[in-house]
Write a protein that holds these residues in place. Structure first.
Motif, PDB file in Angstrom:
ATOM      1  N   ILE A  99      52.027  43.881  38.862  1.00 46.27           N
ATOM      2  CA  ILE A  99      51.998  42.687  39.512  1.00 46.27           C
ATOM      3  C   ILE A  99      51.346  42.998  40.832  1.00 46.27           C
ATOM      4  O   ILE A  99      50.529  41.923  41.303  1.00 46.27           O
ATOM      5  CB  ILE A  99      53.406  42.103  39.583  1.00 46.27           C
ATOM      6  CG1 ILE A  99      53.938  41.458  38.384  1.00 46.27           C
ATOM      7  CG2 ILE A  99      53.457  40.779  40.776  1.00 46.27           C
ATOM      8  CD1 ILE A  99      55.575  41.145  38.426  1.00 46.27           C
ATOM      9  N   THR A 100      51.725  43.968  41.538  1.00 43.65           N
ATOM     10  CA  THR A 100      51.076  44.060  42.860  1.00 43.65           C
ATOM     11  C   THR A 100      49.694  44.620  42.876  1.00 43.65           C
ATOM     12  O   THR A 100      49.112  44.272  43.460  1.00 43.65           O
ATOM     13  CB  THR A 100      51.899  45.345  43.702  1.00 43.65           C
ATOM     14  OG1 THR A 100      51.963  46.302  42.841  1.00 43.65           O
ATOM     15  CG2 THR A 100      53.292  44.831  43.829  1.00 43.65           C
ATOM     16  N   ALA A 101      49.492  45.202  41.728  1.00 42.20           N
ATOM     17  CA  ALA A 101      47.890  45.607  41.393  1.00 42.20           C
ATOM     18  C   ALA A 101      47.278  44.374  41.172  1.00 42.20           C
ATOM     19  O   ALA A 101      45.985  44.280  41.515  1.00 42.20           O
ATOM     20  CB  ALA A 101      47.767  46.728  40.284  1.00 42.20           C
ATOM     21  N   ALA A 102      47.711  43.306  40.380  1.00 36.55           N
ATOM     22  CA  ALA A 102      47.090  42.062  40.229  1.00 36.55           C
ATOM     23  C   ALA A 102      46.689  41.320  41.519  1.00 36.55           C
ATOM     24  O   ALA A 102      45.713  41.111  41.751  1.00 36.55           O
ATOM     25  CB  ALA A 102      47.806  41.284  39.007  1.00 36.55           C
ATOM     26  N   PHE A 103      47.733  41.188  42.169  1.00 38.09           N
ATOM     27  CA  PHE A 103      47.699  40.482  43.544  1.00 38.09           C
ATOM     28  C   PHE A 103      46.541  41.122  44.452  1.00 38.09           C
ATOM     29  O   PHE A 103      45.766  40.697  45.145  1.00 38.09           O
ATOM     30  CB  PHE A 103      48.801  40.514  44.191  1.00 38.09           C
ATOM     31  CG  PHE A 103      49.792  39.078  43.717  1.00 38.09           C
ATOM     32  CD1 PHE A 103      49.097  37.855  43.969  1.00 38.09           C
ATOM     33  CD2 PHE A 103      50.927  39.290  43.110  1.00 38.09           C
ATOM     34  CE1 PHE A 103      49.971  36.865  43.655  1.00 38.09           C
ATOM     35  CE2 PHE A 103      51.486  38.292  42.509  1.00 38.09           C
ATOM     36  CZ  PHE A 103      50.900  36.807  42.734  1.00 38.09           C
ATOM     37  N   ALA A 104      46.534  42.590  44.517  1.00 37.17           N
ATOM     38  CA  ALA A 104      45.448  43.480  45.102  1.00 37.17           C
ATOM     39  C   ALA A 104      44.157  43.134  44.629  1.00 37.17           C
ATOM     40  O   ALA A 104      43.123  42.814  45.425  1.00 37.17           O
ATOM     41  CB  ALA A 104      45.802  44.930  45.281  1.00 37.17           C
ATOM     42  N   GLY A 105      43.814  43.040  43.319  1.00 33.75           N
ATOM     43  CA  GLY A 105      42.800  42.793  42.708  1.00 33.75           C
ATOM     44  C   GLY A 105      42.279  41.229  43.170  1.00 33.75           C
ATOM     45  O   GLY A 105      41.097  41.186  43.508  1.00 33.75           O
ATOM     46  N   PHE A 106      43.213  40.125  43.292  1.00 33.51           N
ATOM     47  CA  PHE A 106      42.952  38.981  43.584  1.00 33.51           C
ATOM     48  C   PHE A 106      42.522  39.060  44.960  1.00 33.51           C
ATOM     49  O   PHE A 106      41.497  38.459  45.415  1.00 33.51           O
ATOM     50  CB  PHE A 106      43.926  37.942  43.410  1.00 33.51           C
ATOM     51  CG  PHE A 106      44.261  37.463  41.910  1.00 33.51           C
ATOM     52  CD1 PHE A 106      43.305  37.326  41.232  1.00 33.51           C
ATOM     53  CD2 PHE A 106      45.362  37.571  41.472  1.00 33.51           C
ATOM     54  CE1 PHE A 106      43.216  36.845  39.850  1.00 33.51           C
ATOM     55  CE2 PHE A 106      45.672  37.399  40.266  1.00 33.51           C
ATOM     56  CZ  PHE A 106      44.699  36.727  39.163  1.00 33.51           C
TER      57      PHE A 106
END
Length: 55
Positions: free
Chosen positions: A39-46
């Protein structure tokens, strides 16, 4: 999905999660940590994506 079936499905999932945590708390913690990392990696990617749009 009928409301009765949805309610039963939710209870089955909750009971399974409680059983999984009770029988193997270390494994359950590892799964939660892995999900949190995704989840944190996805938000960082966004964040990187939108940052690159403004740059």
């Amino acid at each position: 999905m009928p409301p009765k079936a949805k309610s039963i499905l939710i209870w089955v999932i909750i009971i399974f999660l409680v059983y999984a945590v009770i029988t193997s708390p270390e494994r359950a913690a590892d799964v939660v940590q892995a999900v949190w990392d995704m989840i944190t990696a996805a938000f960082a990617g966004f964040g990187r994506f939108f940052n690159s749009l403004t740059a």
